[in-house]
Design a protein around this motif. Structure first.
Motif, PDB file in Angstrom:
ATOM      1  N   TYR A 135      52.238  52.475  46.507  1.00 59.03           N
ATOM      2  CA  TYR A 135      51.179  51.591  46.027  1.00 59.03           C
ATOM      3  C   TYR A 135      49.925  52.412  45.704  1.00 59.03           C
ATOM      4  O   TYR A 135      49.299  52.226  44.654  1.00 59.03           O
ATOM      5  CB  TYR A 135      50.878  50.537  47.085  1.00 59.03           C
ATOM      6  N   LYS A 136      49.565  53.308  46.590  1.00 58.82           N
ATOM      7  CA  LYS A 136      48.386  54.153  46.358  1.00 58.82           C
ATOM      8  C   LYS A 136      48.587  55.059  45.149  1.00 58.82           C
ATOM      9  O   LYS A 136      47.632  55.376  44.429  1.00 58.82           O
ATOM     10  CB  LYS A 136      48.107  54.999  47.607  1.00 58.82           C
ATOM     11  N   LYS A 137      49.816  55.471  44.917  1.00 53.15           N
ATOM     12  CA  LYS A 137      50.106  56.369  43.807  1.00 53.15           C
ATOM     13  C   LYS A 137      50.042  55.654  42.461  1.00 53.15           C
ATOM     14  O   LYS A 137      49.461  56.173  41.500  1.00 53.15           O
ATOM     15  CB  LYS A 137      51.497  56.995  43.992  1.00 53.15           C
ATOM     16  N   TYR A 138      50.633  54.457  42.400  1.00 50.17           N
ATOM     17  CA  TYR A 138      50.793  53.794  41.103  1.00 50.17           C
ATOM     18  C   TYR A 138      49.740  52.727  40.787  1.00 50.17           C
ATOM     19  O   TYR A 138      49.431  52.496  39.632  1.00 50.17           O
ATOM     20  CB  TYR A 138      52.186  53.168  41.010  1.00 50.17           C
ATOM     21  N   ILE A 139      49.210  52.064  41.798  1.00 52.52           N
ATOM     22  CA  ILE A 139      48.179  51.046  41.542  1.00 52.52           C
ATOM     23  C   ILE A 139      46.829  51.747  41.549  1.00 52.52           C
ATOM     24  O   ILE A 139      46.244  52.001  42.601  1.00 52.52           O
ATOM     25  CB  ILE A 139      48.240  49.911  42.580  1.00 52.52           C
ATOM     26  N   VAL A 140      46.338  52.034  40.362  1.00 49.12           N
ATOM     27  CA  VAL A 140      45.153  52.877  40.229  1.00 49.12           C
ATOM     28  C   VAL A 140      43.848  52.080  40.221  1.00 49.12           C
ATOM     29  O   VAL A 140      42.764  52.660  40.334  1.00 49.12           O
ATOM     30  CB  VAL A 140      45.241  53.723  38.937  1.00 49.12           C
ATOM     31  N   ASP A 141      43.954  50.770  40.087  1.00 54.67           N
ATOM     32  CA  ASP A 141      42.745  49.946  40.082  1.00 54.67           C
ATOM     33  C   ASP A 141      43.123  48.495  40.359  1.00 54.67           C
ATOM     34  O   ASP A 141      44.272  48.081  40.140  1.00 54.67           O
ATOM     35  CB  ASP A 141      42.039  50.042  38.734  1.00 54.67           C
ATOM     36  N   SER A 142      42.175  47.731  40.855  1.00 53.11           N
ATOM     37  CA  SER A 142      42.366  46.295  41.051  1.00 53.11           C
ATOM     38  C   SER A 142      40.986  45.648  41.084  1.00 53.11           C
ATOM     39  O   SER A 142      40.027  46.249  41.558  1.00 53.11           O
ATOM     40  CB  SER A 142      43.134  46.003  42.347  1.00 53.11           C
ATOM     41  N   TYR A 143      40.916  44.446  40.549  1.00 50.31           N
ATOM     42  CA  TYR A 143      39.647  43.732  40.506  1.00 50.31           C
ATOM     43  C   TYR A 143      39.900  42.252  40.283  1.00 50.31           C
ATOM     44  O   TYR A 143      41.054  41.822  40.062  1.00 50.31           O
ATOM     45  CB  TYR A 143      38.735  44.297  39.402  1.00 50.31           C
ATOM     46  N   ILE A 144      38.843  41.470  40.358  1.00 54.24           N
ATOM     47  CA  ILE A 144      38.939  40.020  40.157  1.00 54.24           C
ATOM     48  C   ILE A 144      38.164  39.670  38.891  1.00 54.24           C
ATOM     49  O   ILE A 144      37.085  40.212  38.628  1.00 54.24           O
ATOM     50  CB  ILE A 144      38.328  39.264  41.352  1.00 54.24           C
ATOM     51  N   ILE A 145      38.720  38.757  38.102  1.00 53.94           N
ATOM     52  CA  ILE A 145      38.029  38.278  36.909  1.00 53.94           C
ATOM     53  C   ILE A 145      37.909  36.758  36.964  1.00 53.94           C
ATOM     54  O   ILE A 145      38.582  36.094  37.762  1.00 53.94           O
ATOM     55  CB  ILE A 145      38.761  38.681  35.616  1.00 53.94           C
ATOM     56  N   ASP A 146      37.054  36.206  36.109  1.00 52.74           N
ATOM     57  CA  ASP A 146      36.978  34.755  35.958  1.00 52.74           C
ATOM     58  C   ASP A 146      37.734  34.364  34.695  1.00 52.74           C
ATOM     59  O   ASP A 146      38.327  35.221  34.013  1.00 52.74           O
ATOM     60  CB  ASP A 146      35.525  34.275  35.911  1.00 52.74           C
ATOM     61  N   PHE A 172      43.154  42.241  46.298  1.00 52.43           N
ATOM     62  CA  PHE A 172      44.304  42.192  47.201  1.00 52.43           C
ATOM     63  C   PHE A 172      44.191  41.048  48.206  1.00 52.43           C
ATOM     64  O   PHE A 172      45.195  40.519  48.672  1.00 52.43           O
ATOM     65  CB  PHE A 172      44.441  43.521  47.948  1.00 52.43           C
ATOM     66  N   ASP A 173      42.949  40.655  48.534  1.00 54.20           N
ATOM     67  CA  ASP A 173      42.731  39.642  49.560  1.00 54.20           C
ATOM     68  C   ASP A 173      42.642  38.215  49.020  1.00 54.20           C
ATOM     69  O   ASP A 173      42.501  37.268  49.797  1.00 54.20           O
ATOM     70  CB  ASP A 173      41.437  39.945  50.327  1.00 54.20           C
ATOM     71  N   VAL A 174      42.725  38.038  47.714  1.00 50.60           N
ATOM     72  CA  VAL A 174      42.603  36.696  47.131  1.00 50.60           C
ATOM     73  C   VAL A 174      43.785  35.824  47.552  1.00 50.60           C
ATOM     74  O   VAL A 174      44.946  36.242  47.457  1.00 50.60           O
ATOM     75  CB  VAL A 174      42.532  36.767  45.597  1.00 50.60           C
ATOM     76  N   ASP A 175      43.498  34.616  48.013  1.00 50.97           N
ATOM     77  CA  ASP A 175      44.527  33.651  48.394  1.00 50.97           C
ATOM     78  C   ASP A 175      44.976  32.908  47.136  1.00 50.97           C
ATOM     79  O   ASP A 175      44.391  31.906  46.740  1.00 50.97           O
ATOM     80  CB  ASP A 175      43.971  32.668  49.428  1.00 50.97           C
ATOM     81  N   VAL A 176      46.019  33.411  46.504  1.00 51.33           N
ATOM     82  CA  VAL A 176      46.473  32.844  45.233  1.00 51.33           C
ATOM     83  C   VAL A 176      46.958  31.411  45.409  1.00 51.33           C
ATOM     84  O   VAL A 176      46.753  30.566  44.529  1.00 51.33           O
ATOM     85  CB  VAL A 176      47.589  33.725  44.630  1.00 51.33           C
ATOM     86  N   ALA A 177      47.583  31.119  46.544  1.00 51.23           N
ATOM     87  CA  ALA A 177      48.075  29.760  46.806  1.00 51.23           C
ATOM     88  C   ALA A 177      46.937  28.755  46.766  1.00 51.23           C
ATOM     89  O   ALA A 177      47.114  27.615  46.302  1.00 51.23           O
ATOM     90  CB  ALA A 177      48.774  29.705  48.162  1.00 51.23           C
ATOM     91  N   ALA A 178      45.772  29.155  47.234  1.00 52.65           N
ATOM     92  CA  ALA A 178      44.609  28.260  47.217  1.00 52.65           C
ATOM     93  C   ALA A 178      43.975  28.224  45.835  1.00 52.65           C
ATOM     94  O   ALA A 178      43.518  27.172  45.371  1.00 52.65           O
ATOM     95  CB  ALA A 178      43.589  28.706  48.260  1.00 52.65           C
ATOM     96  N   GLN A 179      43.955  29.355  45.158  1.00 54.02           N
ATOM     97  CA  GLN A 179      43.290  29.439  43.857  1.00 54.02           C
ATOM     98  C   GLN A 179      43.985  28.602  42.782  1.00 54.02           C
ATOM     99  O   GLN A 179      43.327  27.994  41.936  1.00 54.02           O
ATOM    100  CB  GLN A 179      43.218  30.903  43.397  1.00 54.02           C
ATOM    101  N   VAL A 180      45.326  28.549  42.799  1.00 55.92           N
ATOM    102  CA  VAL A 180      46.034  27.815  41.746  1.00 55.92           C
ATOM    103  C   VAL A 180      45.797  26.309  41.826  1.00 55.92           C
ATOM    104  O   VAL A 180      46.099  25.579  40.880  1.00 55.92           O
ATOM    105  CB  VAL A 180      47.551  28.099  41.782  1.00 55.92           C
ATOM    106  N   LYS A 181      45.265  25.849  42.946  1.00 57.14           N
ATOM    107  CA  LYS A 181      44.971  24.428  43.099  1.00 57.14           C
ATOM    108  C   LYS A 181      43.607  24.057  42.513  1.00 57.14           C
ATOM    109  O   LYS A 181      43.297  22.878  42.369  1.00 57.14           O
ATOM    110  CB  LYS A 181      45.007  24.044  44.583  1.00 57.14           C
ATOM    111  N   GLU A 240      39.377  32.522  41.110  1.00 56.09           N
ATOM    112  CA  GLU A 240      39.264  33.971  41.196  1.00 56.09           C
ATOM    113  C   GLU A 240      40.626  34.526  40.785  1.00 56.09           C
ATOM    114  O   GLU A 240      41.648  34.218  41.412  1.00 56.09           O
ATOM    115  CB  GLU A 240      38.916  34.405  42.617  1.00 56.09           C
ATOM    116  N   LEU A 241      40.660  35.332  39.738  1.00 59.69           N
ATOM    117  CA  LEU A 241      41.916  35.797  39.153  1.00 59.69           C
ATOM    118  C   LEU A 241      42.103  37.291  39.408  1.00 59.69           C
ATOM    119  O   LEU A 241      41.411  38.121  38.810  1.00 59.69           O
ATOM    120  CB  LEU A 241      41.913  35.519  37.649  1.00 59.69           C
ATOM    121  N   PRO A 242      43.035  37.650  40.290  1.00 58.43           N
ATOM    122  CA  PRO A 242      43.251  39.066  40.612  1.00 58.43           C
ATOM    123  C   PRO A 242      43.970  39.808  39.478  1.00 58.43           C
ATOM    124  O   PRO A 242      44.857  39.250  38.812  1.00 58.43           O
ATOM    125  CB  PRO A 242      44.132  39.022  41.867  1.00 58.43           C
ATOM    126  N   VAL A 243      43.604  41.051  39.277  1.00 59.48           N
ATOM    127  CA  VAL A 243      44.267  41.928  38.315  1.00 59.48           C
ATOM    128  C   VAL A 243      44.562  43.253  39.016  1.00 59.48           C
ATOM    129  O   VAL A 243      43.677  43.831  39.660  1.00 59.48           O
ATOM    130  CB  VAL A 243      43.379  42.207  37.080  1.00 59.48           C
TER     131      VAL A 243
END
Length: 233
Positions: free
Chosen positions: A64-75, A86-95, A102-105
Motif C-alpha cells: 500500500y505504501k509503495k503503490y498508493i502515492v496519494d489520497s485526499y477527499i473531494i466534494d 482513508f478514515d472516511v465512513d463511506v457507508a455513512a456518506q452514501v446515505k 466527502e468523496l475519498p480518492v
C-alpha cells in the motif's frame, strides 16, 4: 452467611457478573488496537485489489505504501477538502445528499509509472451490505479494475460478485457515453441497457445482488462526475 440463602445467591451472582464484565472489558480494550489494525490491513488489501495487485496480511501495508502515492477527499464539484481519505465512513456518506458528501480518492502509481484513481463504493445486496472499489485510468473514463465484497450474500449465487469471473468484466468499460455519465449496468446475459450504457453480465441466479451492484456503483460514483471530467481535460 448462609450459602443456601437467596441473599447469598444474589450477592454471588452479582459479584460474578461484575468480575466477568471487568475481564471482558479489559480483553476488549487490550485487543482493540490489533482489531483496528486488522481492519485497516483488510481495507488496504481491497484497495490494492481494485488495481489488480494481490496482497495478504503480511505484505499489504508495504504494498500500500509503495503503490498508493496519494489520497485526499473531494466534494461534488471536484474540489479538495480537509480530511483523511482513508478514515472516511463511506457507508455513512452514501446515505447523504451528493452535495454534502466527502468523496475519498486514492491515487495509485504502478511499476510502469501509470497512475490510476481509486474510488470506494457501498450499497445493499439481497441479505446485507455490499461494497467495493473501482479504479479508472487518467482519462477519467476507462475502468482499470474493480473489487467487490459482501457480508452475507448467498454462496454460489449473489456471493459470486467477489469472484474475478464477475469483477474482471468491468475492465475496459467506460463511465461516459457520448459525453454523458452512465454508470456501468448489470444485465442478464443477452440483454442490453436501454440507455446505451456499457454493461456486464449479471450473476446467474443472483439477480437482486447483481442489481445491487449496479445501484451501488451508480450511487457511489455519480458524485465523482466533475472530478472525472477534470481528468479527461
Amino acid at each position: 452467611m448462609n450459602k443456601q440463602s437467596n441473599g447469598y445467591t444474589i450477592i454471588y451472582a452479582s459479584v460474578m457478573v461484575v468480575v466477568v464484565a471487568a475481564v471482558l472489558a479489559f480483553a476488549s480494550l487490550s485487543l482493540k488496537p490489533q482489531q483496528t489494525k486488522n481492519v485497516e490491513i483488510d481495507k488496504m488489501k481491497q484497495i490494492l485489489s481494485s488495481v489488480n495487485i494481490s496482497s495478504d496480511a503480511t505484505n499489504a501495508q508495504d504494498l500500500y505504501k509503495k503503490y498508493i502515492v496519494d489520497s485526499y477527499i473531494i466534494d461534488k464539484q471536484g474540489n479538495k477538502i480537509e480530511g483523511n481519505a482513508f478514515d472516511v465512513d463511506v457507508a455513512a456518506q452514501v446515505k447523504l445528499d451528493p452535495d454534502k458528501r466527502e468523496l475519498p480518492v486514492f491515487v495509485c502509481r504502478l511499476d510502469d509509472g501509470a497512475e490510476k484513481y481509486i474510488f470506494p463504493m457501498y450499497g445493499a445486496g439481497l441479505w446485507g451490505p455490499i461494497w467495493g472499489y473501482v479504479s479508472v485510468d487518467t482519462d477519467g473514463d476507462t475502468i482499470y479494475g474493480a473489487f467487490f465484497a459482501h457480508q452475507g450474500e448467498t454462496p454460489g449465487l449473489g456471493a459470486e460478485i467477489e469472484k474475478p469471473m464477475f469483477s474482471d468484466q468491468y475492465q475496459g468499460k467506460h463511465f461516459f457515453v457520448d459525453g454523458d455519465f452512465k454508470s456501468v449496468a448489470v444485465e442478464k446475459k443477452g440483454q442490453k441497457p436501454v440507455d446505451g450504457a456499457e454493461y456486464v453480465d449479471a450473476i446467474s441466479g443472483g439477480t437482486i445482488t447483481s442489481k445491487g451492484v449496479q445501484s451501488m456503483m451508480q450511487n457511489s460514483i455519480a458524485p465523482y462526475q466533475n472530478f472525472l471530467k477534470s481528468l479527461k481535460k
